[in-house]
Design a protein around this motif. Structure first.
Motif, short mmCIF file in Angstrom:
data_model
loop_
_atom_site.label_atom_id
_atom_site.label_comp_id
_atom_site.label_asym_id
_atom_site.label_seq_id
_atom_site.Cartn_x
_atom_site.Cartn_y
_atom_site.Cartn_z
N SER A 29 0.83 -1.20 0.00
CA SER A 29 0.00 0.00 0.00
C SER A 29 0.87 1.25 0.00
O SER A 29 1.94 1.27 0.62
CB SER A 29 -0.89 0.01 1.24
N THR A 30 0.40 2.29 -0.68
CA THR A 30 1.10 3.57 -0.60
C THR A 30 0.23 4.60 0.11
O THR A 30 0.46 5.79 0.03
CB THR A 30 1.47 4.10 -2.00
N GLN A 31 -0.79 4.11 0.83
CA GLN A 31 -1.64 5.02 1.61
C GLN A 31 -0.97 5.32 2.95
O GLN A 31 -0.18 4.52 3.44
CB GLN A 31 -3.01 4.36 1.87
N PRO A 32 -1.28 6.47 3.54
CA PRO A 32 -0.73 6.78 4.86
C PRO A 32 -1.48 6.01 5.95
O PRO A 32 -2.62 5.60 5.74
CB PRO A 32 -0.99 8.28 5.00
N CYS A 33 -0.83 5.81 7.09
CA CYS A 33 -1.52 5.20 8.23
C CYS A 33 -2.33 6.28 8.95
O CYS A 33 -2.37 7.44 8.53
CB CYS A 33 -0.52 4.55 9.17
N ALA A 34 -2.94 5.88 10.05
CA ALA A 34 -3.86 6.78 10.77
C ALA A 34 -3.16 7.95 11.47
O ALA A 34 -3.80 8.79 12.08
CB ALA A 34 -4.69 5.97 11.78
N ASN A 35 -1.83 8.01 11.38
CA ASN A 35 -1.12 9.17 11.95
C ASN A 35 -1.35 10.44 11.14
O ASN A 35 -1.06 11.52 11.62
CB ASN A 35 0.40 8.93 11.95
#
Ligand SMILES: [Zn+2]
Ligand SMILES: [Zn+2]
Length: 147
Positions: free
Chosen positions: A134-140
Protein backbone atom coordinates in the motif's frame (compact mmCIF):
# COMPACT_ATOMS: atom_id res chain seq x y z
CA UNK A 1 40.45 -1.27 7.48
CA UNK A 2 38.97 0.73 4.68
CA UNK A 3 36.70 -2.04 3.50
CA UNK A 4 35.59 -2.56 7.07
CA UNK A 5 34.50 1.07 7.31
CA UNK A 6 32.77 0.72 3.98
CA UNK A 7 30.86 -2.31 5.25
CA UNK A 8 29.75 -0.47 8.36
CA UNK A 9 28.60 2.53 6.36
CA UNK A 10 26.74 0.31 3.90
CA UNK A 11 25.07 -1.57 6.72
CA UNK A 12 24.03 1.67 8.41
CA UNK A 13 22.62 3.23 5.27
CA UNK A 14 20.72 0.14 4.22
CA UNK A 15 19.22 -0.10 7.72
CA UNK A 16 18.14 3.52 7.52
CA UNK A 17 16.87 3.48 3.98
CA UNK A 18 14.84 0.30 4.18
CA UNK A 19 11.20 0.87 5.11
CA UNK A 20 10.27 -1.06 8.24
CA UNK A 21 7.80 -3.92 7.88
CA UNK A 22 4.32 -2.40 7.60
CA UNK A 23 5.60 1.17 7.80
CA UNK A 24 3.55 3.52 5.65
CA UNK A 25 4.84 5.83 2.95
CA UNK A 26 4.27 9.02 4.91
CA UNK A 27 5.87 7.84 8.17
CA UNK A 28 8.79 6.48 6.19
CA UNK A 29 9.42 9.73 4.33
CA UNK A 30 8.94 11.70 7.55
CA UNK A 31 11.52 9.54 9.33
CA UNK A 32 14.06 9.84 6.51
CA UNK A 33 13.65 13.60 6.19
CA UNK A 34 14.28 13.91 9.92
CA UNK A 35 17.46 11.93 9.47
CA UNK A 36 18.84 13.22 6.17
CA UNK A 37 16.81 16.25 5.12
CA UNK A 38 15.34 16.97 1.71
CA UNK A 39 17.61 17.17 -1.31
CA UNK A 40 14.96 18.61 -3.60
CA UNK A 41 13.90 15.27 -5.05
CA UNK A 42 11.47 12.46 -4.25
CA UNK A 43 14.32 10.14 -3.28
CA UNK A 44 12.57 8.75 -0.19
CA UNK A 45 9.14 8.39 -1.75
CA UNK A 46 10.79 6.63 -4.69
CA UNK A 47 12.84 4.37 -2.41
CA UNK A 48 9.67 3.44 -0.55
CA UNK A 49 7.86 2.65 -3.77
CA UNK A 50 10.72 0.63 -5.21
CA UNK A 51 11.20 -1.38 -2.01
CA UNK A 52 7.60 -2.02 -1.04
CA UNK A 53 5.19 -1.18 -3.85
CA UNK A 54 6.97 -1.33 -7.22
CA UNK A 55 3.68 -1.58 -9.07
CA UNK A 56 2.40 1.72 -7.67
CA UNK A 57 3.43 3.54 -10.81
CA UNK A 58 0.88 6.32 -10.30
CA UNK A 59 2.29 7.31 -6.92
CA UNK A 60 4.30 10.30 -8.12
CA UNK A 61 1.34 11.54 -10.10
CA UNK A 62 -0.86 11.23 -7.03
CA UNK A 63 1.64 13.11 -4.85
CA UNK A 64 1.88 15.78 -7.52
CA UNK A 65 -1.87 16.21 -7.55
CA UNK A 66 -1.73 16.79 -3.79
CA UNK A 67 0.81 19.59 -4.14
CA UNK A 68 3.93 17.47 -3.65
CA UNK A 69 5.07 17.44 -7.26
CA UNK A 70 8.76 18.13 -6.81
CA UNK A 71 10.24 16.86 -3.57
CA UNK A 72 9.67 14.86 -0.41
CA UNK A 73 9.27 17.74 2.06
CA UNK A 74 6.33 19.10 0.05
CA UNK A 75 4.40 16.07 1.26
CA UNK A 76 4.40 17.71 4.70
CA UNK A 77 3.99 21.27 3.45
CA UNK A 78 1.07 20.58 1.12
CA UNK A 79 -0.36 17.09 1.40
CA UNK A 80 -0.38 15.51 4.88
CA UNK A 81 -0.51 16.78 8.46
CA UNK A 82 -0.73 14.93 11.77
CA UNK A 83 -4.15 13.47 12.39
CA UNK A 84 -5.92 14.16 15.67
CA UNK A 85 -4.67 10.83 17.07
CA UNK A 86 -1.16 10.09 15.90
CA UNK A 87 0.56 7.22 17.71
CA UNK A 88 2.99 9.09 19.93
CA UNK A 89 4.81 7.45 22.81
CA UNK A 90 7.43 8.52 25.30
CA UNK A 91 8.31 4.88 26.01
CA UNK A 92 11.73 3.59 25.05
CA UNK A 93 10.42 1.08 22.50
CA UNK A 94 9.54 4.06 20.31
CA UNK A 95 13.19 4.52 19.53
CA UNK A 96 13.24 1.23 17.64
CA UNK A 97 10.04 1.73 15.67
CA UNK A 98 9.37 5.46 15.58
CA UNK A 99 10.73 8.86 14.65
CA UNK A 100 12.17 10.70 17.63
CA UNK A 101 11.43 14.24 18.77
CA UNK A 102 13.55 16.16 21.23
CA UNK A 103 11.87 18.98 23.12
CA UNK A 104 13.55 21.62 25.27
CA UNK A 105 10.98 21.22 28.02
CA UNK A 106 8.97 18.12 28.93
CA UNK A 107 5.87 17.93 26.73
CA UNK A 108 2.57 17.07 28.38
CA UNK A 109 1.70 14.06 26.22
CA UNK A 110 -1.72 13.81 27.85
CA UNK A 111 -2.96 17.23 26.82
CA UNK A 112 -1.02 17.43 23.55
CA UNK A 113 -1.78 14.01 22.15
CA UNK A 114 -4.39 12.50 24.46
CA UNK A 115 -2.17 9.63 25.56
CA UNK A 116 -1.92 8.29 29.05
CA UNK A 117 1.80 8.78 29.64
CA UNK A 118 3.82 11.12 31.82
CA UNK A 119 5.34 14.28 30.31
CA UNK A 120 8.50 13.55 28.32
CA UNK A 121 11.26 15.52 26.63
CA UNK A 122 11.88 12.75 24.15
CA UNK A 123 9.00 11.08 22.41
CA UNK A 124 8.40 9.16 19.24
CA UNK A 125 5.96 9.06 16.37
CA UNK A 126 5.27 5.39 15.59
CA UNK A 127 3.63 4.21 12.38
CA UNK A 128 0.20 2.61 12.79
CA UNK A 129 1.02 0.35 9.83
CA UNK A 130 -0.56 -0.38 6.49
CA UNK A 131 -0.80 -3.58 4.51
CA UNK A 132 2.21 -4.45 2.39
CA UNK A 133 2.16 -2.92 -1.07
CA UNK A 134 0.00 0.00 0.00
CA UNK A 135 1.10 3.57 -0.60
CA UNK A 136 -1.64 5.02 1.61
CA UNK A 137 -0.73 6.78 4.86
CA UNK A 138 -1.52 5.20 8.23
CA UNK A 139 -3.86 6.78 10.77
CA UNK A 140 -1.12 9.17 11.95
CA UNK A 141 -1.83 11.39 8.96
CA UNK A 142 -4.67 13.37 7.54
CA UNK A 143 -5.00 15.08 4.17
CA UNK A 144 -4.57 18.83 4.30
CA UNK A 145 -7.45 20.66 2.72
CA UNK A 146 -6.53 22.14 -0.61
CA UNK A 147 -5.18 25.64 -0.44
ZN1 LIG B 1 11.94 19.43 -0.40
ZN1 LIG C 1 2.53 5.53 9.19
Amino acid sequence: MESEVRTIVDAASSRILTPRAGECLVCYVFRQLGEFGCDGTHRFALTFRDRTAPRATALMERLGSMGACCCDCEIFNNAYAFSSRPWITGAAFGEAIGTGFEAQEPVDLRTEFGINEPPAKTFYLCCQFVRRGSTQPCANWTRMSRW
